[in-house]
Motif scaffolding. Structure first.
Motif, PDB file in Angstrom:
ATOM      1  N   ASN A  66      35.838  44.512  44.773  1.00 38.36           N
ATOM      2  CA  ASN A  66      34.804  44.389  43.736  1.00 38.36           C
ATOM      3  C   ASN A  66      34.028  45.691  43.584  1.00 38.36           C
ATOM      4  OD1 ASN A  66      33.445  42.964  41.671  1.00 38.36           O
ATOM      5  ND2 ASN A  66      31.783  42.398  43.059  1.00 38.36           N
ATOM      6  N   GLN A 114      33.262  46.705  51.631  1.00 37.64           N
ATOM      7  CA  GLN A 114      32.803  45.484  52.280  1.00 37.64           C
ATOM      8  C   GLN A 114      33.251  45.482  53.740  1.00 37.64           C
ATOM      9  OE1 GLN A 114      32.926  41.730  50.170  1.00 37.64           O
ATOM     10  NE2 GLN A 114      33.766  42.715  48.351  1.00 37.64           N
ATOM     11  N   ARG A 173      26.686  42.665  50.682  1.00 41.81           N
ATOM     12  CA  ARG A 173      26.274  43.988  50.194  1.00 41.81           C
ATOM     13  C   ARG A 173      24.773  44.207  50.445  1.00 41.81           C
ATOM     14  NH1 ARG A 173      27.029  44.936  44.000  1.00 41.81           N
ATOM     15  NH2 ARG A 173      29.186  44.292  44.407  1.00 41.81           N
ATOM     16  N   GLN A 179      27.359  39.167  44.268  1.00 37.81           N
ATOM     17  CA  GLN A 179      27.626  38.744  45.637  1.00 37.81           C
ATOM     18  C   GLN A 179      28.753  37.711  45.670  1.00 37.81           C
ATOM     19  OE1 GLN A 179      23.669  37.440  46.571  1.00 37.81           O
ATOM     20  NE2 GLN A 179      23.078  39.390  47.496  1.00 37.81           N
ATOM     21  N   ASP A 209      31.970  39.454  45.078  1.00 35.83           N
ATOM     22  CA  ASP A 209      32.352  40.167  46.307  1.00 35.83           C
ATOM     23  C   ASP A 209      33.199  39.278  47.207  1.00 35.83           C
ATOM     24  OD1 ASP A 209      30.940  42.455  45.592  1.00 35.83           O
ATOM     25  OD2 ASP A 209      29.231  42.038  46.904  1.00 35.83           O
TER      26      ASP A 209
END
Length: 275
Positions: free
Chosen positions: A14, A18, A68, A86, A89
């Protein structure tokens, strides 16, 4: 107990880096079951959920995400820390890890992220556990915590603090819990926490529930004020197939207050008991 921790890893998904911690692995029975992605709350880096992941990792291939703006994931000033991003993600993480079937277990803010992600009907998602998610939103009562509590503790952590100094913010925690929070809280970016907290009043997860078409477990705290009985009733009216369980003797930080009760509350919802 032999540790189930395997390693920490990072993926680009994304559009951001991460970071996650992996427990259990995919050998034996774990490989036959869905993988579990744990999504912590607003100021809980992945490392602070290691003790929970150790237990889940005895039964499932388990990944704990640094959301994040927290821990070792991207935390740039230019990032969008909205609930929408989010949630995207988490879906992108599962895709980057090439997970075939997976479950989301989200606590507090993580529960809201899990519900929003599930509402997008991503391929491979098998079920969702939302643990004491804030049910605040437009025209609803505010989230019971105060933003200053988060901001003040993060600023002190950035200067350096020990477990006893952290006790001012979390007076009922054990020394080990306080020490771990004191070690990692400085990695929570203040702007990310401010936006996430503000979004508790802007995003209504009840609106996402009709789009969730996988099994859903709502787990709430008996002593908490985040999810009240009337909230549970509204949740189940919108999502009548969802299950609900209250964990006795626990406040909002359920596994910190009643770890055994937290595991027991899953029952066999994930396919096998955690106790």
């Amino acid at each position: 107990m032999t540790s189930t921790f395997l390693y920490g890893g990072q993926v680009h998904a994304n559009g951001i880096r991460q970071h996650y911690l992996r427990y259990g692995g995919a050998e034996g029975v774990q490989g036959e079951r869905p993988s579990v992605i744990v999504i912590p709350g607003i100021t809980s880096p992945a490392a602070t959920w290691g003790f929970v992941a150790e237990r889940i990792g005895t039964h499932f291939d388990t990944y704990v995400l640094d959301v994040r703006g927290r821990g070792l994931s991207d935390a740039g000033d230019e990032l969008d820390y909205s609930l929408e991003q989010q949630a995207l993600d988490v879906i992108a993480l599962a895709q980057a890890l090439e997970l075939k079937r997976w479950v989301l277990v989200g606590h507090s803010m993580g529960g809201r992220i899990a519900v929003r992600a599930a509402s997008k009907k991503p391929g491979g998602l098998a079920s969702v556990v939302a643990v004491d998610p804030p049910v605040s939103g437009p025209h609803r009562r505010p989230y019971p915590a105060k933003l200053d509590w988060y901001v003040d503790s993060i600023r002190q952590a950035r200067r350096g603090m020990d477990a006893e100094q952290m006790r001012h913010f979390c007076p009922n925690w054990t020394f080990e819990q306080l020490q771990l929070r004191a070690q990692w809280l400085h990695t929570c970016k203040e702007s990310a926490i401010v936006q996430s907290f503000s979004d508790f009043g802007r995003d209504d997860i009840f609106a996402d529930l009709p789009q969730v078409d996988v099994p859903l477990l709502l787990m709430t705290a008996e002593r908490g004020d985040v999810v009240r009985a009337e909230d549970v009733a509204e949740w189940q009216a919108i999502s009548p197939a969802s299950r609900h369980v209250r964990v006795p003797g626990a406040g909002h930080m359920i596994p910190w207050d009643n770890e055994a009760g937290f595991y027991a509350a899953f029952g066999t919802f994930l396919g096998t008991a955690l106790v």
